[in-house]
Design an enzyme around this catalytic site. Structure first.
Site, short mmCIF file in Angstrom:
data_model
loop_
_atom_site.label_atom_id
_atom_site.label_comp_id
_atom_site.label_asym_id
_atom_site.label_seq_id
_atom_site.Cartn_x
_atom_site.Cartn_y
_atom_site.Cartn_z
N TRP A 14 0.82 -1.19 0.00
CA TRP A 14 0.00 0.00 0.00
C TRP A 14 0.86 1.26 0.00
O TRP A 14 0.56 2.24 -0.69
CB TRP A 14 -0.95 -0.03 1.18
CG TRP A 14 -2.03 1.01 1.23
CD1 TRP A 14 -2.48 1.65 2.35
CD2 TRP A 14 -2.84 1.52 0.15
NE1 TRP A 14 -3.50 2.52 2.03
CE2 TRP A 14 -3.75 2.45 0.69
CE3 TRP A 14 -2.88 1.26 -1.23
CZ2 TRP A 14 -4.67 3.15 -0.09
CZ3 TRP A 14 -3.80 1.95 -2.00
CH2 TRP A 14 -4.68 2.88 -1.44
N GLY A 134 -10.98 4.09 1.84
CA GLY A 134 -11.89 3.90 0.73
C GLY A 134 -11.62 2.60 0.00
O GLY A 134 -10.66 1.88 0.32
N SER A 136 -10.01 0.42 -2.20
CA SER A 136 -8.77 0.51 -2.98
C SER A 136 -7.86 -0.68 -2.69
O SER A 136 -7.58 -0.97 -1.52
CB SER A 136 -8.03 1.81 -2.62
OG SER A 136 -7.95 1.96 -1.21
N LYS A 189 -15.19 -2.24 8.57
CA LYS A 189 -15.34 -3.09 7.38
C LYS A 189 -14.33 -4.23 7.38
O LYS A 189 -14.59 -5.29 6.80
CB LYS A 189 -15.25 -2.26 6.11
CG LYS A 189 -13.88 -1.64 5.80
CD LYS A 189 -13.00 -2.56 4.97
CE LYS A 189 -11.60 -1.99 4.88
NZ LYS A 189 -10.68 -2.89 4.12
N THR A 246 -14.27 -5.13 -0.06
CA THR A 246 -13.52 -6.10 0.75
C THR A 246 -14.35 -7.31 1.16
O THR A 246 -13.79 -8.30 1.62
CB THR A 246 -12.93 -5.43 2.00
OG1 THR A 246 -13.97 -4.73 2.68
CG2 THR A 246 -11.85 -4.45 1.65
N ASN A 254 -8.36 -9.46 4.67
CA ASN A 254 -9.34 -9.82 5.69
C ASN A 254 -10.33 -10.85 5.16
O ASN A 254 -10.68 -11.81 5.85
CB ASN A 254 -10.07 -8.56 6.17
CG ASN A 254 -9.16 -7.64 6.94
OD1 ASN A 254 -8.82 -7.88 8.09
ND2 ASN A 254 -8.73 -6.56 6.29
N LEU A 271 -0.88 -9.98 7.23
CA LEU A 271 -1.55 -9.11 8.18
C LEU A 271 -3.01 -8.92 7.81
O LEU A 271 -3.34 -8.52 6.70
CB LEU A 271 -0.85 -7.74 8.21
CG LEU A 271 -1.52 -6.67 9.08
CD1 LEU A 271 -1.41 -7.04 10.55
CD2 LEU A 271 -0.90 -5.31 8.82
#
Length: 324
Positions: A14, A134, A136, A189, A246, A254, A271
């Site tokens: 990221w 957001g 992404s 989220k 997601t 996740n 992670l």
């Protein structure tokens, strides 16, 4: 406010992606990486180990000197939520006053139950806390695929300046002053994405996935209202938009973490912020008397207090009531 020099702290997927988009936007970018070996890899090979095949823009400077990163017009904090405090404390020692610090981690700090903007305000009181969140994925952003996010700061002018500075054409930030709403959307989220992954991993079908995402969104809104967020923020990119993304893609760590749990296999070790956020989210919800049954089921599974089947049964056998 003019923002030309931007530092990105964290050379993972990221961080690399955000450094790329800031360079595309015409900014002078410094990419800081804590790990010496990875910093050398970034500088030598011009790509992150966590985002192979994406070459860093030639203009991006890689450094391990935190003091050098601190001397920029704005700083993107692309470090895990549980590491945010230590990084900001170190940064605050050399950072000019009123520098915007933009948290790009989606989580809540353990122990203190503080949001990322609160951690920044506490550790760097002279800084300007902000949040970026957001729908992404790093790979999409790094490759210049169309993406829209939200950047929030308490000062509307600063929020707009940050959005303008990061606008690369394909990366479109919208600006907001609802810092709390934006960071709650990102944190909650992640927990719901684990739940969605469990449903997929268990093979419960598309209807169950849709129901879970919808009812999970209701939980997110209830929680956000209880903590002073603006409800309309949660219907935007940093809330509903990020939730949809997601809860439906294996690119989400996740979601993939949840799929593994649903299948009864061990997660891949990457992670998953939602695993850290779930227990503290539940503690905060209880303190405000907010009903969050899906989040509670995820926390129960992670704490090994519930099996996946027991968690599913607990949700299906809840009392029938009006939809809200």
């Amino acid at each position: 406010m003019t923002i030309q020099r931007i530092a990105v702290l964290g050379g993972g997927a990221w961080g690399t992606a955000l450094a790329q988009t800031c360079a595309r936007a015409g900014r002078n970018v410094t990419l800081w990486e804590f790990d010496a070996d990875h910093a050398e890899h970034l500088a030598k090979n011009r790509e992150s180990r966590f985002l192979p095949g994406v070459k860093l823009d030639d203009s991006i400077k890689v450094t391990r000197a935190l003091g050098e990163a601190a001397r920029n017009d704005a700083i993107l904090l692309v470090v895990p939520a549980q590491a945010m405090r230590s990084v900001v404390k170190s940064l605050a020692q050399t950072m000019p006053a009123q520098t915007p610090l933009i948290a790009c981690a989606k989580g809540i700090e353990h122990g203190t139950q503080k949001f990322m903007s609160e951690v920044i305000a506490e550790c760097a009181p002279n800084a300007v806390p902000a949040i970026l969140s957001g729908p992404s994925f790093a790979a999409d952003v790094a490759r210049g695929l169309p993406t829209a996010v939200t950047i929030a700061a308490g000062d509307a002018d600063i929020a707009e300046a940050l959005a303008q500075a990061m606008n690369s054409g394909t990366f479109r930030p919208y600006h907001s002053t609802d810092v709390r709403g934006v960071e709650i959307g990102g944190a909650v989220k992640n927990v719901l994405a684990i739940a969605s992954g469990i449903v997929t991993g268990r093979g419960l079908g598309a209807s169950a996935s849709a129901a879970l995402t919808t009812r999970g969104f209701a939980e997110m809104v209830r929680f956000a209202k209880a903590f002073g967020a603006q409800p309309e923020t949660l219907t935007g990119l940093s809330g509903l938009g990020d939730l949809i993304l997601t809860c439906s893609s294996p690119q989400s760590r996740n979601f993939s973490f949840g799929v593994a749990l649903g299948k009864g296999s061990a997660p891949d070790g990457k992670l998953a912020e939602g695993a850290f956020t779930a227990p503290v989210l539940l503690e905060m919800a209880h303190a405000k008397d907010v009903d969050m049954p899906i989040s509670a089921a995820v926390a129960g599974i992670l704490a090994k207090k519930l099996s996946v089947d027991e968690a599913i049964e607990s949700l299906l056998t809840r009392p029938i009531k009006a939809e809200e």
